[in-house]
Design a protein around this motif. Structure first.
Motif, short mmCIF file in Angstrom:
data_model
loop_
_atom_site.label_atom_id
_atom_site.label_comp_id
_atom_site.label_asym_id
_atom_site.label_seq_id
_atom_site.Cartn_x
_atom_site.Cartn_y
_atom_site.Cartn_z
N GLY A 165 0.78 -1.23 0.00
CA GLY A 165 0.00 0.00 0.00
C GLY A 165 0.81 1.28 0.00
N HIS A 166 2.15 1.21 0.03
CA HIS A 166 2.96 2.42 -0.04
C HIS A 166 2.96 2.95 -1.46
CE1 HIS A 166 4.63 1.77 3.99
NE2 HIS A 166 4.70 0.49 3.67
N ASN A 167 3.13 4.27 -1.61
CA ASN A 167 3.19 4.79 -2.97
C ASN A 167 4.48 4.30 -3.64
OD1 ASN A 167 5.42 6.57 -2.56
ND2 ASN A 167 4.08 8.22 -1.91
N LYS A 168 4.60 4.51 -4.94
CA LYS A 168 5.69 3.88 -5.70
C LYS A 168 7.06 4.42 -5.31
CE LYS A 168 3.13 2.21 -9.69
NZ LYS A 168 3.07 2.13 -11.16
N LEU A 169 7.13 5.71 -4.94
CA LEU A 169 8.43 6.26 -4.55
C LEU A 169 8.86 5.70 -3.20
CD1 LEU A 169 10.80 8.10 -5.04
CD2 LEU A 169 9.47 10.01 -4.11
N ASP A 170 7.95 5.69 -2.22
CA ASP A 170 8.28 5.12 -0.92
C ASP A 170 8.62 3.63 -1.06
OD1 ASP A 170 7.76 7.60 0.13
OD2 ASP A 170 5.78 7.08 0.92
N SER A 171 7.90 2.95 -1.94
CA SER A 171 8.16 1.52 -2.16
C SER A 171 9.55 1.30 -2.74
CB SER A 171 7.10 0.92 -3.10
OG SER A 171 5.82 0.94 -2.49
N LEU A 172 9.98 2.21 -3.63
CA LEU A 172 11.33 2.10 -4.20
C LEU A 172 12.39 2.22 -3.10
CD1 LEU A 172 13.35 2.00 -6.56
CD2 LEU A 172 13.05 4.48 -6.80
N ILE A 173 12.25 3.21 -2.21
CA ILE A 173 13.21 3.39 -1.12
C ILE A 173 13.18 2.18 -0.18
CG2 ILE A 173 13.85 4.88 0.82
CD1 ILE A 173 14.19 6.05 -2.06
N TYR A 174 12.00 1.72 0.12
CA TYR A 174 11.79 0.53 0.96
C TYR A 174 12.51 -0.68 0.35
CZ TYR A 174 8.64 -2.76 3.54
OH TYR A 174 8.10 -3.73 4.34
N LYS A 175 12.31 -0.91 -0.94
CA LYS A 175 12.89 -2.05 -1.62
C LYS A 175 14.42 -1.95 -1.66
CE LYS A 175 12.13 -4.75 -5.87
NZ LYS A 175 13.39 -4.69 -6.60
N MET A 176 14.94 -0.75 -1.93
CA MET A 176 16.39 -0.57 -1.98
C MET A 176 17.02 -0.85 -0.62
SD MET A 176 16.69 2.85 -4.39
CE MET A 176 18.48 2.79 -4.61
N ALA A 177 16.34 -0.42 0.45
CA ALA A 177 16.85 -0.67 1.80
C ALA A 177 16.88 -2.17 2.09
CB ALA A 177 15.99 0.06 2.82
N CYS A 178 15.84 -2.89 1.73
CA CYS A 178 15.79 -4.34 1.98
C CYS A 178 16.84 -5.08 1.15
CB CYS A 178 14.40 -4.88 1.67
SG CYS A 178 13.12 -4.34 2.83
N GLU A 179 17.04 -4.68 -0.08
CA GLU A 179 18.06 -5.31 -0.92
C GLU A 179 19.45 -5.05 -0.36
OE1 GLU A 179 17.18 -3.63 -4.71
OE2 GLU A 179 15.61 -5.10 -5.17
#
Length: 321
Positions: A165-179
Motif C-alpha cells: 500500500g505504499h506509494n511507488k516512490l516510498d516503495s522504491l526506497i523501501y525495496k532498496m533498503a531491503c536489498e
C-alpha cells in the motif's frame, strides 16, 4: 537542371464577423494586424464590390472557405441580424468541419447563448491589445506556449509495483533498503543503499521525505542528529517481513527450514544454523527475530553477533511435527 520548387506558404483564412459601427474603431486595424501576422483575414471592406451578392460573398465565399470565424461582439453587433446569421453559419460549420469559432468581446454586452460554452477573448482597451492579439493568433495557428516535455527523472524508470500500500516512490526506497540489508547482512542502512552509479537515485529532498514516512510507519527505526545529517536508519523486523513475503524467493520454505533446524535438529545458535542451512545469513537472523517476536523461541544475543536459543515453545514444536 531543374530548380527546386519554391515553398508555398499556406496562410489560414479567417472570416471576421462584425457590425459596421465597429469597423473604424477596432475591426479594420484588428484585421490588418491579423494579415500582418500571416492570417488571411476576410473583411467585407476588402472583398466586396458594388453589384456583388451579399449572400454569395459572405456565406459561400467568406465563411465557407474559412478555417476560423472571429465574431467581434459589442453593444453594436449583438443585435444585428446579419451578425446573428453569420454566427449561426459559423456554429454549423464548426459542428460539421471542426473549424474554429473565436468570440472577441470589446464591450460590456450580452453574449449569445450559443457562445457561452466557448472561451472568449475579452479586449478591455481597443487601442492596446497586443497580448489578446497574440493569443488569438496562437489559437488560429494551433500553437501553444506550453513548455516542451523534458525527460522524466532518472528514478522514475526504477519505480515498480507498490509494497503493502505504499506509494511507488516510498516503495522504491523501501525495496532498496531491503536489498541493501540482504547484501550487506545488516539491518543498519547507510546512504550508499540509495546510490545508483555513485549518485543518489532519488533527489535528496524526496529521499528524506520517504525515509521519514517509512519511519512513521515502523518500516524503519530512525535516530536523528543535529546539523541536518541523514538520520541513522535501521530496518525493522516488521518492515523486512512484509518485503520478504512478496520478494524473497522461497521465503516460506526458508522460514520453515530454520524452524525445523531448531525443533528437529536441536540446533541452538545462529552460527550453527548458518553452517547447517547455507542460506543468506541475514535471512536466517531475520527468521530468528521473527520467531522471538512471536514468542516461539527466547534468545540471547552475544558479543560477535551470535544468537543463543534458550527456549523453544511447545507450540512451535507441535507445528512442525
Amino acid at each position: 537542371m531543374l530548380k527546386p520548387l519554391e515553398k508555398i506558404k499556406m496562410s489560414p483564412k479567417v472570416f471576421v464577423s462584425h457590425a459596421s459601427e465597429d469597423k473604424e474603431r477596432f475591426v479594420l486595424n484588428f484585421a490588418k494586424q491579423l494579415r500582418a501576422n500571416g492570417i488571411d483575414a476576410w473583411l467585407d471592406k476588402w472583398e466586396m464590390l458594388p453589384g456583388d451578392s451579399l449572400v454569395t460573398k459572405i456565406f459561400e465565399e467568406g465563411i465557407k472557405d474559412a478555417q476560423a470565424v472571429i465574431v467581434v461582439l459589442s453593444k453594436n453587433s449583438v443585435g444585428k441580424p446579419w451578425v446573428q446569421h453569420e454566427l449561426d453559419a459559423a456554429c454549423v460549420k464548426r459542428i460539421n468541419t471542426g473549424s474554429k469559432l473565436i468570440p472577441v468581446v470589446i464591450d460590456d454586452c450580452e453574449v449569445s447563448e450559443v457562445l457561452k460554452a466557448t472561451l472568449w477573448e475579452r479586449i478591455q482597451d481597443t487601442s492596446a491589445y497586443q497580448p489578446n492579439l497574440e493569443r488569438i493568433i496562437s489559437s488560429i495557428f494551433g500553437v501553444s506556449d506550453k513548455p516542451a516535455l523534458g525527460d522524466p527523472p532518472k528514478y522514475v524508470e526504477h519505480l515498480g509495483t507498490s509494497i503493502a500500500g505504499h506509494n511507488k516512490l516510498d516503495s522504491l526506497i523501501y525495496k532498496m533498503a531491503c536489498e541493501f540489508a540482504l547484501k550487506a547482512g545488516s539491518r543498519h542502512i547507510n546512504a550508499s543503499a540509495f546510490l545508483k552509479d555513485g549518485e543518489l537515485l532519488v533527489p535528496e529532498s524526496k529521499l528524506r521525505e520517504s525515509i521519514e514516512i517509512l519511519g512513521e510507519q515502523k518500516i524503519f527505526e530512525l535516530q536523528h542528529f543535529l546539523g541536518g545529517e541523514f538520520p541513522s536508519i535501521s530496518l525493522t523486523s516488521y518492515g523486512f517481513e512484509i518485503y520478504a513475503r512478496d520478494y524473497v524467493e522461497n521465503y516460506s520454505e526458508i522460514f520453515r527450514s530454520v524452524a525445523f533446524a531448531i525443533t528437529n535438529k536441536k540446533l541452538r545458535s545462529l552460527s550453527q544454523i548458518k553452517n547447517e542451512l547455507k542460506f543468506n545469513s541475514f535471512l536466517i537472523e531475520h527468521v530468528l527475530r521473527m520467531l522471538a517476536s512471536q514468542n516461539s523461541i527466547s534468545v540471547s544475543w552475544v558479543l560477535g553477533g551470535d544468537c543463543l536459543i534458550n527456549r523453544v515453545s511447545p507450540s512451535l514444536e507441535r507445528s512442525l511435527n
